[in-house]
Motif scaffolding. Structure first.
Motif, short mmCIF file in Angstrom:
data_model
loop_
_atom_site.label_atom_id
_atom_site.label_comp_id
_atom_site.label_asym_id
_atom_site.label_seq_id
_atom_site.Cartn_x
_atom_site.Cartn_y
_atom_site.Cartn_z
N LEU A 107 0.83 -1.21 0.00
CA LEU A 107 0.00 0.00 0.00
C LEU A 107 0.86 1.26 0.00
CD1 LEU A 107 -2.85 -1.01 2.48
CD2 LEU A 107 -3.01 -0.72 0.00
N GLY A 108 1.99 1.20 0.73
CA GLY A 108 2.88 2.35 0.74
C GLY A 108 3.47 2.63 -0.63
N SER A 109 3.81 1.55 -1.36
CA SER A 109 4.34 1.72 -2.72
C SER A 109 3.31 2.39 -3.62
CB SER A 109 4.75 0.36 -3.29
OG SER A 109 5.79 -0.22 -2.54
N LEU A 110 2.07 1.95 -3.50
CA LEU A 110 1.01 2.56 -4.32
C LEU A 110 0.76 4.01 -3.92
CD1 LEU A 110 -1.63 -0.32 -4.56
CD2 LEU A 110 -0.26 0.63 -6.41
N ALA A 111 0.72 4.27 -2.61
CA ALA A 111 0.44 5.63 -2.15
C ALA A 111 1.52 6.61 -2.61
CB ALA A 111 0.32 5.65 -0.63
N ARG A 112 2.76 6.13 -2.67
CA ARG A 112 3.85 7.01 -3.11
C ARG A 112 3.94 7.08 -4.63
NH1 ARG A 112 6.39 4.41 1.30
NH2 ARG A 112 7.34 2.88 -0.11
N GLY A 113 3.14 6.25 -5.32
CA GLY A 113 3.15 6.30 -6.77
C GLY A 113 4.08 5.30 -7.41
N HIS A 114 4.44 4.23 -6.68
CA HIS A 114 5.32 3.20 -7.22
C HIS A 114 4.56 1.88 -7.26
CE1 HIS A 114 8.59 6.03 -6.84
NE2 HIS A 114 8.33 6.18 -5.56
N THR A 157 -9.52 2.46 -2.95
CA THR A 157 -9.61 3.82 -2.40
C THR A 157 -8.68 4.78 -3.12
OG1 THR A 157 -10.20 2.93 -0.22
CG2 THR A 157 -9.38 5.20 -0.31
N LEU A 158 -7.45 4.34 -3.36
CA LEU A 158 -6.50 5.19 -4.08
C LEU A 158 -6.97 5.45 -5.51
CD1 LEU A 158 -3.08 3.72 -2.87
CD2 LEU A 158 -4.11 5.91 -2.24
N ALA A 159 -7.57 4.45 -6.13
CA ALA A 159 -8.09 4.64 -7.49
C ALA A 159 -9.18 5.70 -7.51
CB ALA A 159 -8.61 3.31 -8.03
N VAL A 160 -10.07 5.65 -6.53
CA VAL A 160 -11.14 6.65 -6.46
C VAL A 160 -10.57 8.04 -6.18
CG1 VAL A 160 -13.17 7.38 -5.15
CG2 VAL A 160 -12.88 4.97 -5.76
N LEU A 161 -9.61 8.11 -5.26
CA LEU A 161 -9.00 9.40 -4.95
C LEU A 161 -8.28 9.98 -6.16
CD1 LEU A 161 -7.54 8.74 -1.38
CD2 LEU A 161 -9.58 10.04 -1.98
N GLU A 170 0.29 14.21 -11.60
CA GLU A 170 -0.12 13.33 -12.69
C GLU A 170 0.53 11.95 -12.59
OE1 GLU A 170 0.49 15.04 -16.48
OE2 GLU A 170 -0.89 16.72 -16.16
N SER A 171 1.80 11.91 -12.21
CA SER A 171 2.49 10.62 -12.12
C SER A 171 1.85 9.73 -11.05
CB SER A 171 3.97 10.83 -11.80
OG SER A 171 4.11 11.55 -10.58
N ARG A 172 1.51 10.33 -9.92
CA ARG A 172 0.87 9.56 -8.85
C ARG A 172 -0.56 9.21 -9.21
NH1 ARG A 172 2.17 12.19 -3.42
NH2 ARG A 172 4.16 11.18 -3.91
N VAL A 175 -0.68 6.14 -11.41
CA VAL A 175 -0.44 4.88 -10.69
C VAL A 175 -1.66 4.51 -9.85
CG1 VAL A 175 0.96 3.78 -8.91
CG2 VAL A 175 2.05 5.18 -10.66
N TRP A 176 -2.26 5.50 -9.19
CA TRP A 176 -3.43 5.22 -8.36
C TRP A 176 -4.59 4.65 -9.19
CZ3 TRP A 176 -4.08 9.90 -4.47
CH2 TRP A 176 -2.98 9.90 -3.61
N ILE A 177 -4.84 5.26 -10.35
CA ILE A 177 -5.99 4.85 -11.15
C ILE A 177 -5.73 3.54 -11.88
CG2 ILE A 177 -7.48 5.47 -13.08
CD1 ILE A 177 -7.09 8.40 -12.30
#
Length: 204
Positions: A107-114, A157-161, A170-172, A175-177
């Motif tokens: 989850l941390g990797s996704l939240a940071r955009g990785h 949740t990250l995808a919705v955010l 944009e980079s983050r 990754v989230w979506i």
């Protein structure tokens, strides 16, 4: 070779019993590794300076540190007592720490955009090992299922955010979506499978 009907064949102990520390030096490697990982989770984001990474890293580091302490205590107790109950507690703490840490890293990797991160790889590798294992305790399956559920919810949740928040870089956002949605779907499938397998899994 003569055989006798009265011969008693002892069952081999479960694998988690065999992993009980029998030497003092066997207690500390995993807690030490978790403690080092916790430091890395906190220090690296601070050096990078990204506010989101700092918050995620600090929370993750605190959680992993707590798990490392609990694992050290459980391992020390299992080593001293050499009992089945103590071995089971050590196993429980180890499973929760392992899957919990992997979920936090993912989850941390996704939240940071990785998208490709150590947590994602470790978590899915652990699930693959479980799928190939001949016998896995029900508790392990349930922990895997719960962590998969948490990962699915976090990814969704990250995808919705990423869709609704206008100020996300944009980079983050990409990754989230994109990968966030993919992780959510895969994790949801894994969660369903693990919950289903847990119904018939052995208790220990």
């Amino acid at each position: 070779m003569d055989t006798h009907e009265d011969d008693v064949i002892e069952e081999a102990p479960p694998s988690w019993v065999l992993r009980t520390p029998t030497r003092r030096r066997e207690v500390w490697p995993l807690p030490a590794f978790a403690a080092v990982l916790a430091v890395v989770l906190v220090v690296v984001p601070v050096r990078l300076g990204d506010p989101v990474s700092v918050v995620v890293g600090s929370v993750s580091g605190f959680a992993v540190t707590a798990g490392a302490v609990m694992l050290a205590v459980a391992g020390r107790t299992a080593y001293r007592e050499q009992s089945r109950a103590a071995s089971w507690r050590f196993h429980v703490v180890g499973v929760v720490l392992g899957f919990g840490t992997a979920t936090i890293l993912a989850l941390g990797s996704l939240a940071r955009g990785h998208f490709i991160g150590l947590g994602s790889g470790g978590l899915f590798m652990a699930w693959q090992v479980f799928l190939l294992a001949r016998s896995v305790p029900r508790f392990d399956r349930l922990v895997a299922a719960v962590c998969a559920t948490a990962l699915a919810v976090g990814g969704a949740t990250l995808a919705v955010l990423g869709v609704v928040l206008p100020d996300v870089p944009e980079s983050r956002e990409a990754v989230w979506i994109g990968p966030g949605t993919l992780v959510a779907v895969v994790a949801a499938v894994v969660a369903v499978l693990q919950f289903r397998v847990a119904r018939t899994a052995p208790p220990d």
